[in-house]
Scaffold this motif. Structure first.
Motif, PDB file in Angstrom:
ATOM      1  N   ARG A 254      -8.784   1.713 -12.700  1.00 49.74           N
ATOM      2  CA  ARG A 254      -9.909   1.057 -12.050  1.00 49.74           C
ATOM      3  C   ARG A 254     -11.233   1.633 -12.545  1.00 49.74           C
ATOM      4  O   ARG A 254     -12.246   0.916 -12.660  1.00 49.74           O
TER       5      ARG A 254
ATOM      6  N   GLY B 285       0.815  -1.215   0.000  1.00 52.39           N
ATOM      7  CA  GLY B 285       0.000   0.000   0.000  1.00 52.39           C
ATOM      8  C   GLY B 285       0.843   1.256   0.000  1.00 52.39           C
ATOM      9  O   GLY B 285       0.458   2.277  -0.586  1.00 52.39           O
TER      10      GLY B 285
ATOM     11  N   GLY C  69      -1.056   6.213  -7.132  1.00 51.44           N
ATOM     12  CA  GLY C  69      -2.427   5.985  -6.702  1.00 51.44           C
ATOM     13  C   GLY C  69      -3.442   6.551  -7.688  1.00 51.44           C
ATOM     14  O   GLY C  69      -4.477   5.924  -7.951  1.00 51.44           O
TER      15      GLY C  69
ATOM     16  N   LEU D 177      -7.106  -4.488  -7.852  1.00 54.86           N
ATOM     17  CA  LEU D 177      -7.250  -3.039  -7.965  1.00 54.86           C
ATOM     18  C   LEU D 177      -7.838  -2.627  -9.300  1.00 54.86           C
ATOM     19  O   LEU D 177      -8.620  -1.671  -9.383  1.00 54.86           O
TER      20      LEU D 177
ATOM     21  N   ASP E 212      -6.358   4.563  -9.725  1.00 59.79           N
ATOM     22  CA  ASP E 212      -7.756   4.986  -9.719  1.00 59.79           C
ATOM     23  C   ASP E 212      -8.288   5.149 -11.141  1.00 59.79           C
ATOM     24  O   ASP E 212      -9.443   4.784 -11.440  1.00 59.79           O
TER      25      ASP E 212
ATOM     26  N   HIS F 155       1.760   9.109  -4.662  1.00 63.52           N
ATOM     27  CA  HIS F 155       0.460   9.767  -4.900  1.00 63.52           C
ATOM     28  C   HIS F 155       0.070   9.656  -6.374  1.00 63.52           C
ATOM     29  O   HIS F 155      -1.094   9.346  -6.694  1.00 63.52           O
TER      30      HIS F 155
ATOM     31  N   GLY G 185       0.085   3.376  -3.200  1.00 61.58           N
ATOM     32  CA  GLY G 185      -0.825   4.427  -2.745  1.00 61.58           C
ATOM     33  C   GLY G 185      -2.234   3.938  -2.512  1.00 61.58           C
ATOM     34  O   GLY G 185      -3.114   4.711  -2.129  1.00 61.58           O
ATOM     35  N   ARG G 186      -2.493   2.661  -2.725  1.00 62.37           N
ATOM     36  CA  ARG G 186      -3.814   2.064  -2.546  1.00 62.37           C
ATOM     37  C   ARG G 186      -3.657   0.642  -2.029  1.00 62.37           C
ATOM     38  O   ARG G 186      -2.675  -0.040  -2.325  1.00 62.37           O
ATOM     39  N   ASP G 187      -4.646   0.197  -1.241  1.00 60.62           N
ATOM     40  CA  ASP G 187      -4.693  -1.188  -0.800  1.00 60.62           C
ATOM     41  C   ASP G 187      -5.861  -1.873  -1.497  1.00 60.62           C
ATOM     42  O   ASP G 187      -6.919  -1.272  -1.694  1.00 60.62           O
ATOM     43  N   TRP G 188      -5.650  -3.112  -1.872  1.00 57.51           N
ATOM     44  CA  TRP G 188      -6.724  -3.801  -2.579  1.00 57.51           C
ATOM     45  C   TRP G 188      -7.783  -4.286  -1.580  1.00 57.51           C
ATOM     46  O   TRP G 188      -7.472  -4.610  -0.426  1.00 57.51           O
TER      47      TRP G 188
END
Length: 429
Positions: free
Chosen positions: A245, A84, A238, A159, A242, A235, A88-91
């Motif tokens: 996704r 993460g 991330g 993700l 996004d 950042h 910058g993101r956790d699944w």
């Protein structure tokens, strides 16, 4: 030394001569990914003997893998936190890990229709968020790296979808620190020096077929993702996650997240390759300095051993020469006295033979006796007196029969015949 250094450079510059011909080296030769989402997980396999749960994982294990499952349960959450921090993101959701010991248990834990390849010890099903592991691989030196690599595939699969192949492999290798390996540096060195760096648009879907090119593809993917992360930070990564996704094409999401195009970023990255992976960093790196120092030490040791061997041979030759000289001297002493001037040894004294007709040697004169002129001073008076024999100083007669006249030349006066016996008496006038 120069020949050894040139040989090392040839090893690095060779176009995959020493690459593994059966496939890529390292964990890429033991891990696999099944992206078929049509596979449906059935009920828990009968071979499963227990399970362990953590905050975001569930570990199913066989009876033989119970110990490995407990050790993994204490580490797996920290590994996911590191993911993460980079992405910058956790699944979302819970990830399932299946552990078995040996090939038979490893295949028995697989999904129906998703049998692992014979060379694999780890298998990821990103669409189902399932990871299959041989517990024996965790005790290997590359076991933890293999697990992190499979988790990276699961993370990206959860993700978003439709990731380029180079991005998936680059992220996985950065999360497992594989990009710092010597194999990756050697692959990029060959790619830069031989101008064989691939364009990333050619690595989006397919992977090269030649093993040496596969190593270059893995290495440059890891290096480019590290370049993007270092330049733009987590950042921006991330934001990229996004966008993909949300269903945006990768290049469009890339432009929004990094505020530049993929082509410009690739050109910027290529411009610095020669400075990072060319000849200059190789000749100035600390690793090369240590390697050079090690080679010099080995060369000095070999030279010292050769000098020592040569000296020992020389001493042995000197000892052999001294032993030979002593044996010769001992033999010479046994044969007889040895003259100082180096002439032939003296023969033992032999008796002088008695020749026929040889005269008796005359005894040496007595120092106290009167000389011959003094003894002959009274000889004329004795002859005139009729005695016929001169008298000596002490009144004794001088026997002239013992005198042997010599000629002026020092030889006897002979009357035509060779002397036999005593010579004739001299005649006085």
């Amino acid at each position: 030394m120069l020949r050894l250094f040139a040989f090392l450079m040839m090893l690095l510059a060779s176009p995959g001569v020493f690459a593994q011909e059966a496939g890529p080296r390292g964990i890429h030769a033991t891990e696999a990914v099944v992206t078929d989402t049509a596979l449906v997980p059935h009920a828990r396999p009968a071979i499963v003997a227990g399970e362990l749960k953590t905050q975001r994982f569930v570990i199913l294990h066989t009876a033989k893998a119970a110990g490995a499952a407990r050790a993994l349960a204490g580490q797996i959450e920290g590994v996911r936190d590191a993911f993460g921090a980079m992405l910058g993101r956790d699944w979302p959701g819970t990830t399932e890990i299946r552990l078995g010991v040996g090939r038979q248990e490893f295949e028995a834990l697989a999904l129906p229709g998703g049998k692992p390849p014979g060379w694999a010890v780890a298998l990821a099903y990103p669409g189902h968020q399932i990871i299959l592991l041989d517990a024996l691989s965790l005790s290997d030196s590359e076991g933890p790296t293999t697990l992190r690599h499979e988790l990276a595939h699961v993370a990206l699969g959860q993700l978003a979808r439709d990731w380029p192949r180079w991005f998936q492999e680059g992220v996985a290798q950065n999360l497992t620190d594989e990009r710092y390996s010597v194999a990756h540096y050697g692959a990029l060195f060959r790619a830069v020096t031989q101008e064989r760096v691939f364009h990333f648009e050619d690595l989006a879907d397919d992977w090269p077929d030649v093993p040496a090119d596969v190593e270059i593809a893995y290495a440059q993917s890891a290096a480019f993702v590290a370049f993007l992360t270092g330049k733009h930070g987590s950042h921006a990564m991330g934001l990229l996650v996004d966008g993909v996704r949300a269903g945006e094409p990768f290049e469009q999401a890339f432009g929004k997240a990094f505020r530049t195009s993929l082509l410009l970023e690739e050109q910027d990255w290529r411009e610095g390759l020669a400075a990072r992976y060319g000849w200059l960093p190789l000749t100035t790196s600390s690793a090369l300095l240590w390697l050079t120092a090690s080679v010099l030490c080995v060369a000095a040791f070999v030279r010292r051993m050769r000098q020592k061997a040569a000296r020992m041979t020389e001493l042995a030759a000197e000892d052999a020469a001294e032993d030979a000289a002593l044996r010769l001297l001992a033999a010479a002493r046994a044969a007889g006295p040895v003259p100082v001037d180096g002439s032939e040894p003296l023969s033992p004294a032999l008796p002088w033979p008695e020749w026929p007709g040889a005269t008796t040697p005359v005894a040496p004169p007595n120092p106290s006796a009167p000389s011959q002129p003094e003894a002959l001073e009274g000889a004329p008076e004795a002859l005139e007196s009729g005695t016929g024999h001169p008298e000596g100083p002490d009144g004794s007669d001088l026997d002239m029969d013992d005198e042997e006249p010599e000629s002026a030349s020092g030889e006897y006066e002979l009357d035509g015949e060779a002397p036999s016996g005593r010579p004739p008496k001299p005649t006085l006038h």
